[in-house]
Design a protein around this motif. Structure first.
Motif: not given
Length: 163
Positions: A22, A29, A106, A108
């Motif tokens: 992200h 994304w 994930t 970021e």
């Protein structure tokens, strides 16, 4: 994405099967190409080193030991392992042990802004927009959001150095 080889008795029993990035600055994304490299294996030589984000998983395969971006165009602000959302819905209906293998990593972070040659045009457009009250509010909000992202990046990198 390459599937990880079967684990040995000393390796983790699970690794994230899905990886997303992200970009908090661009608000997008990405689904990167993933290479699983275990301790006794060399890094792939066909991938440019400046596009690497190295994630060291804990021994359980579900915790993050360390994260390092080798790219000068992308810096990590957070990294976590969680269950995939669509797999969670099935976990309640007899998912059992198989639900633990459907993990998602994930990452970021913030990408580099536009090249310098485009910045002056961007700043002029933002300045022109600031003549209205609404434009000024948007600029202040954007400034605060970017400062928060920078703080988050610095705190994350300091925490990585301490571990």
């Amino acid at each position: 994405m390459q599937q990880p080889p079967p684990t040995t008795s000393s390796g983790p029993s699970t690794v994230p099967q899905f990886v997303v990035i992200h970009d908090q600055l661009q608000q997008c994304w990405k689904h990167p190409a993933v290479h699983y490299v275990f301790e006794d294996e060399p890094f792939p030589s066909d991938v440019p080193k400046d596009s690497y984000v190295l994630v060291n998983l804990g021994e359980d395969g579900e915790s993050i030991a360390a994260v390092h971006s080798l790219s000068h165009k992308f810096q990590v602000t957070n990294c976590k392992v969680s269950s995939t959302p669509q797999m969670n819905a099935n976990a309640g209906t007899g998912g059992g042990k198989d639900s633990n293998t459907n993990l998602m990593l994930t990452i970021e972070g913030m990408s580099a802004n536009q090249p310098a040659k485009n910045r002056s045009k961007q700043y002029k457009e933002e300045f022109d927009q600031s003549s209205s009250v609404f434009g000024l509010d948007d600029l202040v909000y954007d400034f605060k959001r970017r400062n928060e992202l920078l703080k988050q990046t610095l705190l994350f990198s300091q925490n990585q150095e301490l571990t």
